[in-house]
Design an enzyme around this catalytic site. Sequence first.
Site, PDB file in Angstrom:
ATOM      1  CB  THR A 186       4.151 -11.243 -54.569  1.00  0.00           C
ATOM      2  OG1 THR A 186       3.526  -9.936 -55.109  1.00  0.00           O
ATOM      3  CG2 THR A 186       5.493 -11.002 -55.021  1.00  0.00           C
ATOM      4  CD  GLU A 331       8.834 -10.270 -54.366  1.00  0.00           C
ATOM      5  OE1 GLU A 331       9.084 -11.570 -53.774  1.00  0.00           O
ATOM      6  OE2 GLU A 331       8.168  -9.267 -53.956  1.00  0.00           O
ATOM      7  CE  LYS A 439      12.983   1.238 -34.303  1.00  0.00           C
ATOM      8  NZ  LYS A 439      13.283   2.344 -35.159  1.00  0.00           N
ATOM      9  CD1 TRP A 444      15.486  -3.709 -34.482  1.00  0.00           C
ATOM     10  CD2 TRP A 444      13.469  -3.391 -35.077  1.00  0.00           C
ATOM     11  NE1 TRP A 444      15.438  -2.958 -35.521  1.00  0.00           N
ATOM     12  CE2 TRP A 444      14.332  -2.877 -35.985  1.00  0.00           C
ATOM     13  CE3 TRP A 444      12.082  -3.167 -35.624  1.00  0.00           C
ATOM     14  CZ2 TRP A 444      13.897  -1.765 -37.072  1.00  0.00           C
ATOM     15  CZ3 TRP A 444      11.562  -2.380 -36.588  1.00  0.00           C
ATOM     16  CH2 TRP A 444      12.481  -1.918 -37.262  1.00  0.00           C
TER      17      TRP A 444
END
Length: 542
Positions: A186, A331, A439, A444
């Site tokens: 990754t 993934e 946040k 959010w």
Amino acid sequence: MLGLMQTQPLLISGLLTFAECHHSDAEIISRRVEGDIHRYAYADLARRARRLANLLQNWGTEPGDRIGTLAWNGYRHMELYYAGGGSGRVTHTINPRLIPDQIAWIINHAEDQALFFDLTFLPIVQLIHDKCPTVKHWVVMIDADRMPADTGIPGLENYEELLAAQSGDYEWPELDENTACGMCYTSGTTGRPKGVLYSNRSSVLHAYGISLPDVINISSRDSILPVVPMFHVNAWGVPYAAALTGTRVVFPGPALDGKSVYELIESEGITCAAGVPTVWQMLLNHMDANKLKFSTLNRTVIGGAACPPAMIDAFEERYDVRVLHAWGMTETSPVGTLSTLKNKHLELDPEAQKKILLKQGRAVFGVDMKIVGGDGKELPHDGRTAGSLMVKGPWVIEDYFRSGDPSPLVDGWFPTGDIATIDEDGYMQITDRTKDVIKSGGEWISSIDLENIAVAHPEVAEAACIGVKHPKWDERPILVAVKKPGSDLTREELLAFYQDKVAKWQIPDDVIFVDEIPHGATGKLLKIKLRDLLKDYRLPTT
Ligand code: AMP
């Protein structure tokens, strides 16, 4: 009671032998490092992959051994996909955009036994070859008469010479379908890179999945251009799906600028292309500047990062190219979701349709998904409630390769690190990433939304939004932006541009203009580095 059907394993070699038998003359076209355009067909791919498999065997590599690649998209790379995975070895594609020390770390962690590389990457290999003790063969993938001299790499080998010396007779072994076939680390924006190890089964099922009509919908009538690199999650599985469907594939090699990509699309009659937004932005800039049109391209898959609304507008309205917005991860092989309309949406007006198409889309059969809150409880699919996106399925990771950490799964689900909503029709929309989330006062704020608005401003070239500490609200968003050349846009003008586009409390507290925003090796904004660069930054007090 078991069914009474045959149980042939799903194998990478099966895709190749199918292609050789049923569409042996379908073309594979590559722009090469040598500078020319190379053409051959699936029959040639199969023939050369058998020679390569013999080479791996005659070198004494064992099933399960990792074989590294540092290469652009091209036919030799595709040969490695099939010879490695088909023979029970693991083709380990390495991202050449990483820094050399990180590449060496990855090769050593994977214990690669050989490394095949394009000449472009010779300078990297010169820096790392004496730091990678497991690699017994360093092979340049270039015509034999173009081999570089005096490289300082002892025993450097030539791909074409090695292949020419091998027999073309090779019987693909009947492997357990769960045998590993490919590997990709990754992107490494946080901590050490982690290896994702694909199996024959996961790769074949993924190839089936992405070929479906509501996904990429590729067939033997298409010519596909994977601009997305083969070192980044197997070019989204296109080299496998193309063999499965008999699709003509065109590889762009090292030339990824807007002009080269446009010329290849036109000269090769491309119908479908796949890549990240950055690449498409370069293409659109080139086309806009030169007043060009497409003559064959009818759809483009955009993923890896959120597709900005302005990009959908450009493709769909100016160029009549359908955008297929997709979401996935290393993934997840990588395709998890893709946005296409359902029958009931066909009557909606274009604006309403665009709203749907801008979402990351519906899950492909083979990927289950859900969103959960901080307590791990599943959240409703109402299109409004955002939660952590979890996925599972036969082409989703179970564990990282020799990470030393416990499996990342939570009750069998893989936590993606993305924050998303899912609506009543199953369309998933990413609202942010856990690592980037802002946040503010318990609510959010989507940094992606704020970035999209900024780049929709005609004088902004690029923008990144990060959260900075705030004594009252915990975090507040600030925007880091790069102006287009010649612009004298001010902080106040850009902040005013947000009026009525987001709630007042979501508007960034500040704008910092910079010359350049740091990018990771796969072209993503490197927010960790950005945060580090701005660690002494203080929010304005007024
Ligand atoms: P990678 O493993 O490097 O491909 O990165 C996967 C991550 O890229 C995902 O977890 C998302 O955060 C992001 N990503 C991929 N596709 C999209 C998309 N269409 N919209 C927003 N983010 C995306």
